[in-house]
Design an enzyme around this catalytic site. Structure first.
Site, PDB file in Angstrom:
ATOM      1  N   HIS A   7      15.432   7.686  14.844  1.00 50.42           N
ATOM      2  CA  HIS A   7      16.435   7.257  13.839  1.00 50.42           C
ATOM      3  C   HIS A   7      17.273   8.547  13.967  1.00 50.42           C
ATOM      4  O   HIS A   7      17.039   9.496  14.451  1.00 50.42           O
ATOM      5  CB  HIS A   7      15.569   6.718  12.492  1.00 50.42           C
ATOM      6  CG  HIS A   7      14.685   7.850  12.035  1.00 50.42           C
ATOM      7  ND1 HIS A   7      15.211   8.809  11.422  1.00 50.42           N
ATOM      8  CD2 HIS A   7      13.620   7.688  11.856  1.00 50.42           C
ATOM      9  CE1 HIS A   7      14.295   9.575  11.035  1.00 50.42           C
ATOM     10  NE2 HIS A   7      13.086   9.010  11.192  1.00 50.42           N
ATOM     11  N   GLY A  45      17.745  10.475  11.750  1.00 47.41           N
ATOM     12  CA  GLY A  45      17.128  11.795  11.065  1.00 47.41           C
ATOM     13  C   GLY A  45      16.688  12.617  12.314  1.00 47.41           C
ATOM     14  O   GLY A  45      16.956  13.967  12.406  1.00 47.41           O
ATOM     15  N   HIS A  46      15.918  11.951  13.472  1.00 48.98           N
ATOM     16  CA  HIS A  46      15.533  12.688  14.676  1.00 48.98           C
ATOM     17  C   HIS A  46      16.670  13.005  15.416  1.00 48.98           C
ATOM     18  O   HIS A  46      16.892  14.217  16.029  1.00 48.98           O
ATOM     19  CB  HIS A  46      14.873  11.721  15.565  1.00 48.98           C
ATOM     20  CG  HIS A  46      13.487  11.183  14.956  1.00 48.98           C
ATOM     21  ND1 HIS A  46      13.371   9.696  14.613  1.00 48.98           N
ATOM     22  CD2 HIS A  46      12.297  11.892  14.661  1.00 48.98           C
ATOM     23  CE1 HIS A  46      12.093   9.693  14.207  1.00 48.98           C
ATOM     24  NE2 HIS A  46      11.432  10.824  14.242  1.00 48.98           N
ATOM     25  N   GLN A  69      13.311  18.928   7.368  1.00 49.61           N
ATOM     26  CA  GLN A  69      13.120  19.199   5.672  1.00 49.61           C
ATOM     27  C   GLN A  69      12.370  18.049   5.180  1.00 49.61           C
ATOM     28  O   GLN A  69      11.788  18.006   3.886  1.00 49.61           O
ATOM     29  CB  GLN A  69      14.216  19.882   5.057  1.00 49.61           C
ATOM     30  CG  GLN A  69      14.589  21.198   5.404  1.00 49.61           C
ATOM     31  CD  GLN A  69      15.994  21.664   4.977  1.00 49.61           C
ATOM     32  OE1 GLN A  69      16.557  20.735   3.855  1.00 49.61           O
ATOM     33  NE2 GLN A  69      16.644  22.636   5.207  1.00 49.61           N
ATOM     34  N   ALA A 107      18.138  13.677   6.511  1.00 44.24           N
ATOM     35  CA  ALA A 107      19.199  12.687   6.924  1.00 44.24           C
ATOM     36  C   ALA A 107      18.848  11.290   6.038  1.00 44.24           C
ATOM     37  O   ALA A 107      17.722  11.070   6.053  1.00 44.24           O
ATOM     38  CB  ALA A 107      19.199  12.239   8.435  1.00 44.24           C
ATOM     39  N   LEU A 139      15.898   8.769   5.851  1.00 44.21           N
ATOM     40  CA  LEU A 139      15.245   7.923   7.013  1.00 44.21           C
ATOM     41  C   LEU A 139      13.804   8.218   7.562  1.00 44.21           C
ATOM     42  O   LEU A 139      13.400   9.486   7.411  1.00 44.21           O
ATOM     43  CB  LEU A 139      16.367   8.349   8.118  1.00 44.21           C
ATOM     44  CG  LEU A 139      17.757   7.784   7.668  1.00 44.21           C
ATOM     45  CD1 LEU A 139      18.474   8.431   8.902  1.00 44.21           C
ATOM     46  CD2 LEU A 139      17.759   6.359   8.132  1.00 44.21           C
TER      47      LEU A 139
HETATM   48  P1  AMP Z   1       8.229  12.205  12.994  1.00 43.43           P
HETATM   49  O1  AMP Z   1       8.754  11.412  14.333  1.00 43.43           O
HETATM   50  O2  AMP Z   1       8.350  11.255  11.956  1.00 43.43           O
HETATM   51  O3  AMP Z   1       7.094  12.862  13.037  1.00 43.43           O
HETATM   52  O4  AMP Z   1       9.319  13.281  12.639  1.00 43.43           O
HETATM   53  C1  AMP Z   1       9.872  13.858  13.706  1.00 43.43           C
HETATM   54  C2  AMP Z   1      10.534  15.321  13.317  1.00 43.43           C
HETATM   55  O5  AMP Z   1      11.803  14.310  12.785  1.00 43.43           O
HETATM   56  C3  AMP Z   1       9.947  15.950  12.099  1.00 43.43           C
HETATM   57  O6  AMP Z   1      10.478  17.331  12.031  1.00 43.43           O
HETATM   58  C4  AMP Z   1      10.778  15.182  10.816  1.00 43.43           C
HETATM   59  O7  AMP Z   1      10.725  16.138   9.716  1.00 43.43           O
HETATM   60  C5  AMP Z   1      11.973  15.135  11.207  1.00 43.43           C
HETATM   61  N1  AMP Z   1      12.484  13.822  10.414  1.00 43.43           N
HETATM   62  C6  AMP Z   1      11.952  12.681  10.274  1.00 43.43           C
HETATM   63  N2  AMP Z   1      12.757  11.805   9.115  1.00 43.43           N
HETATM   64  C7  AMP Z   1      13.840  12.728   9.048  1.00 43.43           C
HETATM   65  C8  AMP Z   1      14.823  12.682   8.040  1.00 43.43           C
HETATM   66  N3  AMP Z   1      15.305  11.619   7.443  1.00 43.43           N
HETATM   67  N4  AMP Z   1      15.971  13.797   8.245  1.00 43.43           N
HETATM   68  C9  AMP Z   1      15.772  14.786   8.680  1.00 43.43           C
HETATM   69  N5  AMP Z   1      14.421  15.012   9.682  1.00 43.43           N
HETATM   70  C10 AMP Z   1      13.749  14.153   9.813  1.00 43.43           C
END
Ligand code: AMP
Length: 281
Positions: free
Chosen positions: A34, A36-37, A148, A176, A184
């Site tokens: 998404h 955020g990633h 974060q 994000a 997200l």
């Molecule tokens: P995940 O796939 O959920 O393990 O997340 C992978 C990376 O994306 C991690 O460093 C998360 O902190 C980051 N991440 C997930 N959601 C967000 C977001 N909404 N905003 C910023 N970074 C995010």
């Protein structure tokens, strides 16, 4: 863009990039990408010659009753989004590639993993610290990018890199959010329409806490009570924790001095969401 499924494959690629003196940035994810990633990818794109994204739903960071089996996965869609955002290499190993038979080593960061999500999800951060250490060894990035959104995770990873002398710079990137404030998350797809609506209470409660601080409130318990009552006003919300702790040690606090981490985990139906805000005086 290249897709690597094995450690040997990505190892060879990284070796050739090193010979060309390219800087490498790593964005570790569990996929189902998404915005955020993608903000992490764009940050990495700015800082490094080559951007590697790992996509791996890491079983060791899920508890036995958690959603490892049902965690959303779609490598085809992820590949398209990643390529568009500027990823050069995806590393998407199978579980057996990362944890072959006989695997028996783990990385434990102490103390700061005893609280917040560490207390709520025993073993979670051991799984995170272990897989991230493995990814650092496999990809040997100059920089690695974390959101974060998982604030405690960022602190754990900065701690392990320092303690184990791993030569990688950790960059943390702001959360994000959707237009209505919801952070997200890949897990947002689990929410029903009414749960999605109810989940807006999280970012709203964080904003209210910061408002209180701006109005001069410094009593940690008072700020926490306000956040609790805001979330409790939403019938679909079931609070896992709401806590305010020191940065970077995540210690208990009585009075807000300069800044502190307000972190929360709340369930809507079966979906557990986390969010946080750094409260600043
Ligand atoms: P995940 O796939 O959920 O393990 O997340 C992978 C990376 O994306 C991690 O460093 C998360 O902190 C980051 N991440 C997930 N959601 C967000 C977001 N909404 N905003 C910023 N970074 C995010």
């Amino acid at each position: 863009m290249r897709l690597c499924k094995t450690i040997n494959e990505i190892g060879a690629l990284i070796k050739s990039l090193r010979i060309e003196n390219k800087t490498v940035g790593l964005v570790p994810t569990m996929g189902y990408l998404h915005e955020g990633h993608l903000t992490l990818v764009r940050e990495a794109r700015q800082c490094c010659d080559v951007v590697v994204m790992s996509i791996f739903v890491n079983p060791t960071q899920f508890g036995p009753k958690e959603d490892f089996g049902s965690y959303p996965r779609d490598l085809q869609r992820d590949s398209e989004l990643a390529e568009e955002a500027g990823v050069d290499i995806i590393f998407a190993p199978e579980v057996e590639e990362m944890y072959p038979r006989g695997f028996r080593t783990s990385v434990d960061v102490e103390e700061i993993t005893d609280v917040l999500c560490g207390a709520a999800r025993p073993g979670h951060f051991r799984g995170v610290a272990t897989v991230v250490t493995k990814l650092f060894n496999i990809v040997q990035p100059d920089m690695a990018f974390f959101g974060q959104k998982d604030y405690q995770q960022v602190l754990v990873i900065k701690g392990l890199v320092r303690d184990l002398n791993i030569n990688v710079k950790i960059i943390d990137v702001p959360i994000a959010r959707e237009l209505d404030g919801l952070a997200l998350s890949s897990r947002n797809v689990y929410l029903s329409k009414s749960e999605r609506e109810a989940a807006k209470v999280l970012s709203r409660s964080l904003a209210k806490a910061q408002e209180q601080v701006a109005n001069g409130v410094r009593d940690i318990e008072k700020i926490r009570e306000l956040v609790l009552s805001e979330i409790e006003s939403e019938p679909l919300a079931r609070i896992d924790y709401v806590e305010i702790r020191s940065i970077p040690d995540l210690k208990d606090l009585k009075v807000l001095e300069d800044r502190a981490l307000l972190a929360l985990a709340v369930k809507f139906g079966n979906t557990r969401l986390i969010d946080n805000k750094v409260l600043e005086v």
